[in-house]
Design a protein around this motif. Structure first.
Motif, PDB file in Angstrom:
ATOM      1  N   TYR A  14     -77.136  -1.125   6.809  1.00  0.00           N
ATOM      2  CA  TYR A  14     -77.044  -2.433   6.170  1.00  0.00           C
ATOM      3  C   TYR A  14     -75.595  -2.649   5.768  1.00  0.00           C
ATOM      4  O   TYR A  14     -75.075  -1.986   4.867  1.00  0.00           O
ATOM      5  CB  TYR A  14     -77.964  -2.483   4.961  1.00  0.00           C
ATOM      6  CG  TYR A  14     -77.942  -3.788   4.203  1.00  0.00           C
ATOM      7  CD1 TYR A  14     -78.645  -4.894   4.657  1.00  0.00           C
ATOM      8  CD2 TYR A  14     -77.226  -3.896   3.011  1.00  0.00           C
ATOM      9  CE1 TYR A  14     -78.631  -6.090   3.960  1.00  0.00           C
ATOM     10  CE2 TYR A  14     -77.210  -5.093   2.301  1.00  0.00           C
ATOM     11  CZ  TYR A  14     -77.912  -6.175   2.784  1.00  0.00           C
ATOM     12  OH  TYR A  14     -77.894  -7.357   2.090  1.00  0.00           O
ATOM     13  N   SER A  15     -74.904  -3.574   6.444  1.00  0.00           N
ATOM     14  CA  SER A  15     -73.502  -3.847   6.157  1.00  0.00           C
ATOM     15  C   SER A  15     -73.399  -4.906   5.069  1.00  0.00           C
ATOM     16  O   SER A  15     -74.025  -5.966   5.168  1.00  0.00           O
ATOM     17  CB  SER A  15     -72.782  -4.340   7.424  1.00  0.00           C
ATOM     18  OG  SER A  15     -72.765  -3.330   8.411  1.00  0.00           O
ATOM     19  N   CYS A  16     -72.606  -4.625   4.050  1.00  0.00           N
ATOM     20  CA  CYS A  16     -72.551  -5.557   2.919  1.00  0.00           C
ATOM     21  C   CYS A  16     -71.292  -5.340   2.107  1.00  0.00           C
ATOM     22  O   CYS A  16     -70.566  -4.369   2.268  1.00  0.00           O
ATOM     23  CB  CYS A  16     -73.780  -5.387   2.032  1.00  0.00           C
ATOM     24  SG  CYS A  16     -73.891  -3.744   1.278  1.00  0.00           S
ATOM     25  N   THR A  17     -71.059  -6.289   1.224  1.00  0.00           N
ATOM     26  CA  THR A  17     -70.060  -6.184   0.172  1.00  0.00           C
ATOM     27  C   THR A  17     -70.784  -6.110  -1.162  1.00  0.00           C
ATOM     28  O   THR A  17     -71.971  -6.446  -1.252  1.00  0.00           O
ATOM     29  CB  THR A  17     -69.143  -7.420   0.179  1.00  0.00           C
ATOM     30  OG1 THR A  17     -69.962  -8.578  -0.106  1.00  0.00           O
ATOM     31  CG2 THR A  17     -68.441  -7.587   1.514  1.00  0.00           C
ATOM     32  N   PRO A  18     -70.105  -5.705  -2.232  1.00  0.00           N
ATOM     33  CA  PRO A  18     -70.745  -5.770  -3.544  1.00  0.00           C
ATOM     34  C   PRO A  18     -71.198  -7.185  -3.897  1.00  0.00           C
ATOM     35  O   PRO A  18     -72.216  -7.361  -4.561  1.00  0.00           O
ATOM     36  CB  PRO A  18     -69.644  -5.280  -4.495  1.00  0.00           C
ATOM     37  CG  PRO A  18     -68.823  -4.357  -3.654  1.00  0.00           C
ATOM     38  CD  PRO A  18     -68.808  -4.986  -2.295  1.00  0.00           C
ATOM     39  N   LEU A 170     -71.079  -2.886 -10.650  1.00  0.00           N
ATOM     40  CA  LEU A 170     -71.377  -2.219  -9.390  1.00  0.00           C
ATOM     41  C   LEU A 170     -70.173  -2.284  -8.456  1.00  0.00           C
ATOM     42  O   LEU A 170     -69.831  -1.301  -7.781  1.00  0.00           O
ATOM     43  CB  LEU A 170     -72.588  -2.873  -8.733  1.00  0.00           C
ATOM     44  CG  LEU A 170     -73.010  -2.353  -7.361  1.00  0.00           C
ATOM     45  CD1 LEU A 170     -73.523  -0.928  -7.462  1.00  0.00           C
ATOM     46  CD2 LEU A 170     -74.076  -3.256  -6.745  1.00  0.00           C
ATOM     47  N   ALA A 171     -69.507  -3.442  -8.413  1.00  0.00           N
ATOM     48  CA  ALA A 171     -68.369  -3.610  -7.515  1.00  0.00           C
ATOM     49  C   ALA A 171     -67.253  -2.617  -7.837  1.00  0.00           C
ATOM     50  O   ALA A 171     -66.717  -1.948  -6.935  1.00  0.00           O
ATOM     51  CB  ALA A 171     -67.843  -5.041  -7.599  1.00  0.00           C
ATOM     52  N   LEU A 172     -66.892  -2.496  -9.112  1.00  0.00           N
ATOM     53  CA  LEU A 172     -65.800  -1.594  -9.471  1.00  0.00           C
ATOM     54  C   LEU A 172     -66.145  -0.155  -9.148  1.00  0.00           C
ATOM     55  O   LEU A 172     -65.286   0.613  -8.671  1.00  0.00           O
ATOM     56  CB  LEU A 172     -65.481  -1.737 -10.958  1.00  0.00           C
ATOM     57  CG  LEU A 172     -64.918  -3.084 -11.417  1.00  0.00           C
ATOM     58  CD1 LEU A 172     -64.569  -3.044 -12.900  1.00  0.00           C
ATOM     59  CD2 LEU A 172     -63.703  -3.480 -10.598  1.00  0.00           C
ATOM     60  N   ALA A 173     -67.384   0.241  -9.382  1.00  0.00           N
ATOM     61  CA  ALA A 173     -67.798   1.613  -9.071  1.00  0.00           C
ATOM     62  C   ALA A 173     -67.727   1.878  -7.574  1.00  0.00           C
ATOM     63  O   ALA A 173     -67.246   2.930  -7.129  1.00  0.00           O
ATOM     64  CB  ALA A 173     -69.207   1.863  -9.598  1.00  0.00           C
ATOM     65  N   GLY A 215     -76.331   4.991  -5.687  1.00  0.00           N
ATOM     66  CA  GLY A 215     -77.774   5.010  -5.468  1.00  0.00           C
ATOM     67  C   GLY A 215     -78.403   3.659  -5.749  1.00  0.00           C
ATOM     68  O   GLY A 215     -79.314   3.230  -5.021  1.00  0.00           O
ATOM     69  N   ARG A 216     -77.934   2.993  -6.779  1.00  0.00           N
ATOM     70  CA  ARG A 216     -78.433   1.651  -7.078  1.00  0.00           C
ATOM     71  C   ARG A 216     -78.089   0.690  -5.952  1.00  0.00           C
ATOM     72  O   ARG A 216     -78.914  -0.155  -5.564  1.00  0.00           O
ATOM     73  CB  ARG A 216     -77.830   1.167  -8.399  1.00  0.00           C
ATOM     74  CG  ARG A 216     -78.257  -0.240  -8.809  1.00  0.00           C
ATOM     75  CD  ARG A 216     -79.740  -0.355  -8.965  1.00  0.00           C
ATOM     76  NE  ARG A 216     -80.148  -1.671  -9.451  1.00  0.00           N
ATOM     77  CZ  ARG A 216     -81.247  -2.288  -9.081  1.00  0.00           C
ATOM     78  NH1 ARG A 216     -82.067  -1.712  -8.208  1.00  0.00           N
ATOM     79  NH2 ARG A 216     -81.563  -3.476  -9.572  1.00  0.00           N
ATOM     80  N   ALA A 217     -76.880   0.806  -5.408  1.00  0.00           N
ATOM     81  CA  ALA A 217     -76.501  -0.042  -4.276  1.00  0.00           C
ATOM     82  C   ALA A 217     -77.442   0.180  -3.101  1.00  0.00           C
ATOM     83  O   ALA A 217     -77.830  -0.775  -2.410  1.00  0.00           O
ATOM     84  CB  ALA A 217     -75.057   0.249  -3.874  1.00  0.00           C
TER      85      ALA A 217
END
Length: 307
Positions: A14-18, A170-173, A215-217
């Motif tokens: 699954y290709s994605c960004t935050p 989430l993005a920063l992590a 893991g959340r991502a």
């Protein structure tokens, strides 16, 4: 019709960004409008606060690309004014007022920086992958301090930020994980630089907290991916059938002149339910969502600007 993967065949990452993951969390229907419907439904008018944010980000990126001797507050202000984005403001007077405010913000911010320092990256794209997803995104600034990398994210919104904003992002992590893996240096610190208040909010992640974010991502990606697969399977069957009917709307959509969401069956719509709340007033696709319209009144494009 749902299609099961063939036994023994690896599942596509699954290709994605935050941003895509957060879009799913905020509202699966908005996610569908943004990433699945093609052509994408018509958006509402541009937001003035987005124009402020983009102008500031562009000016800071350009400032770092200047030679060190030209990295002055005056040059930062000039870059901001030269690249000012005027969309979304009530009128030219309001735009000019905010241009001047943004110029002061940028000039004051860079006055606190060491112009001789060289970031590891400015508007740097980083990427990483797991067994289920491929993540990528662009960092405002990536610093090196000692042997560690530090993720820096600029913020221009009117709401003051707290430690939880940095800790829970989430993005920063994800950016910290991807930066560490790509550049082979530890990266645990993330920072939010809030220009309106000239404040910095930081968080020092542990390896365990970064792993929890990743893991959340993966969990979010699994949910969104299942919905994506259902949509694609429906679309693959629906489009040839619609083409055989010679329907005018099908031709218009193919030509890109029809920018309304497609008529999806209930089972597909249920896979992308609206998640109503205060954000509905600010949604780009509010005009296409009856539930969002019922959740609250729409806002003027300049409503998020501070007085």
């Amino acid at each position: 019709m749902d299609q099961l993967p063939l036994e023994g065949m690896p599942r596509r990452l699954y290709s994605c960004t935050p941003s895509r993951l957060n879009n799913w969390l905020d509202c699966p229907r908005r996610y569908r409008f943004t990433y699945m419907d093609r052509p994408a439904p018509q958006k509402g008018p541009p937001w003035a606060h987005n124009s402020v944010g983009a102008s500031v980000h562009n000016a800071l990126a350009a400032w770092w690309r200047e030679p060190p001797e030209r990295r002055t507050p005056e040059v930062a202000g000039l870059l901001l004014a030269r690249g000012w984005i005027t969309e979304g403001f009530r009128d030219a007077e309001q735009s000019a007022t905010w241009r001047d405010r943004a110029r002061e913000m940028v000039s004051g911010y860079v006055a606190s920086l060491d112009p001789s320092a060289e970031p590891v990256g400015v508007e740097r794209t980083v990427a990483t992958r797991t067994s289920t997803l491929a993540l990528s995104g662009r960092i405002d600034r990536l610093d090196r301090r000692g042997e560690e990398l530090v993720v820096v994210d600029y913020k221009t919104g009117r709401r003051p930020l707290g430690t939880d904003d940095a800790r829970s992002s989430l993005a920063l992590a994800v950016y910290a994980i991807a930066s560490s893996r790509m550049l082979h240096r530890p990266c645990h610190r993330v920072e939010l630089h809030h220009l309106p208040t000239a404040s910095i909010v930081e968080w020092e992640h542990s390896d365990e907290s970064l792993a929890r974010h990743l893991g959340r991502a993966e969990e979010i990606a699994a949910e969104a991916s299942r919905a994506d697969d259902r949509y694609r399977a429906w679309a693959a069957e629906a489009r040839p059938a619609a083409g055989r009917t010679g329907a005018g709307r099908t031709a218009a959509r193919a030509a890109g002149t029809d920018r309304t969401p497609p008529d999806v069956p209930p089972e597909i719509d249920a896979a992308f339910p609206p998640r109503t709340g205060p954000l509905c007033s600010w949604c780009d696709f509010r005009r296409h969502c009856p539930e969002g319209q019922a959740a609250g009144e729409g806002r003027e494009p300049w409503a998020a600007l501070a007085d």
